[in-house]
Design a protein around this motif. Structure first.
Motif, PDB file in Angstrom:
ATOM      1  N   GLY A   1     -30.196  75.883 -10.148  1.00 50.26           N
ATOM      2  CA  GLY A   1     -29.778  75.237  -8.907  1.00 50.26           C
ATOM      3  C   GLY A   1     -29.440  73.797  -9.197  1.00 50.26           C
ATOM      4  O   GLY A   1     -29.653  73.301 -10.312  1.00 50.26           O
ATOM      5  N   PRO A   2     -28.900  73.108  -8.210  1.00 56.46           N
ATOM      6  CA  PRO A   2     -28.566  71.703  -8.425  1.00 56.46           C
ATOM      7  C   PRO A   2     -29.825  70.871  -8.650  1.00 56.46           C
ATOM      8  O   PRO A   2     -30.885  71.171  -8.109  1.00 56.46           O
ATOM      9  CB  PRO A   2     -27.852  71.292  -7.138  1.00 56.46           C
ATOM     10  N   VAL A   3     -29.696  69.843  -9.470  1.00 58.59           N
ATOM     11  CA  VAL A   3     -30.807  68.921  -9.713  1.00 58.59           C
ATOM     12  C   VAL A   3     -30.767  67.868  -8.610  1.00 58.59           C
ATOM     13  O   VAL A   3     -29.796  67.104  -8.517  1.00 58.59           O
ATOM     14  CB  VAL A   3     -30.691  68.252 -11.091  1.00 58.59           C
ATOM     15  N   PRO A   4     -31.787  67.824  -7.751  1.00 61.73           N
ATOM     16  CA  PRO A   4     -31.782  66.796  -6.711  1.00 61.73           C
ATOM     17  C   PRO A   4     -31.871  65.409  -7.334  1.00 61.73           C
ATOM     18  O   PRO A   4     -32.579  65.218  -8.326  1.00 61.73           O
ATOM     19  CB  PRO A   4     -33.016  67.110  -5.870  1.00 61.73           C
ATOM     20  N   VAL A   5     -31.142  64.473  -6.776  1.00 60.74           N
ATOM     21  CA  VAL A   5     -31.162  63.106  -7.288  1.00 60.74           C
ATOM     22  C   VAL A   5     -32.597  62.579  -7.324  1.00 60.74           C
ATOM     23  O   VAL A   5     -32.980  61.855  -8.244  1.00 60.74           O
ATOM     24  CB  VAL A   5     -30.246  62.199  -6.431  1.00 60.74           C
TER      25      VAL A   5
END
Length: 132
Positions: free
Chosen positions: A94-98
Motif C-alpha cells: 500500500g502507499p507509504v503515508p507521509v
C-alpha cells in the motif's frame, strides 16, 4: 521497527503534497508492482549497487519508514524472499503515508564511484530481517 526505501527525490516531493508515497522501485510504481520495495540497513548497499549503479544519487533519497505507522494506516509490511535472493526483504503493500517517514537522508557517490551510505545512528532501522 523501521526499514529503508530508495526513492526518487521528485517522487518524494510529490508524495508530500499527496499525503502518501507510491513509488515501488526504480522506474516503477505501486500500481505496477503491487508493493513498495524496502530494505534493512545491511541490505541497502546491495540494493544501491544492484539497482542504482548507473544512477546519479543526487536524484535519490533514502526514506526511513516506520513499520507500525504503515501498518496502522492500512499498508501492511510483509517479509518476502524475492526470486533473486536467499533472504527476505520488507515489502509494503500500500502507499507509504507521509507520517510514516521519520527521516529523509542523502547518499553520495564520490569521484571514485564509491557510495557513501547515510548515517542511520539513532533511527531504529532494522539491521537485518527479523528472525522467523
Amino acid at each position: 521497527m523501521r526499514v529503508l526505501h530508495v526513492a526518487e527525490a521528485d517522487l518524494w516531493m510529490r508524495a508530500l503534497e499527496a499525503g502518501g508515497y507510491r513509488g515501488s522501485t526504480r522506474g516503477l510504481d505501486l500500481a505496477q508492482v503491487g508493493f513498495v520495495h524496502a530494505s534493512t540497513a545491511r541490505q541497502l548497499p546491495a540494493v544501491v549497487a544492484g539497482l542504482y549503479a548507473d544512477a546519479s544519487l543526487e536524484d535519490q533519497v533514502v526514506l526511513v519508514i516506520d513499520v507500525p505507522t504503515c501498518e496502522s494506516s492500512g499498508s501492511p509490511v510483509r517479509w518476502e524472499v524475492p526470486e533473486d535472493s536467499a533472504q527476505p526483504f520488507p515489502h509494503i503493500y500500500g502507499p507509504v503515508p507521509v507520517s510514516a517517514v521519520v527521516a529523509v537522508l542523502r547518499m553520495r557517490r564520490g569521484a571514485d564511484g564509491r557510495v557513501t551510505m547515510p548515517v542511520l545512528d539513532g533511527l531504529d532501522v532494522l539491521e537485518a530481517p527479523p528472525a522467523r
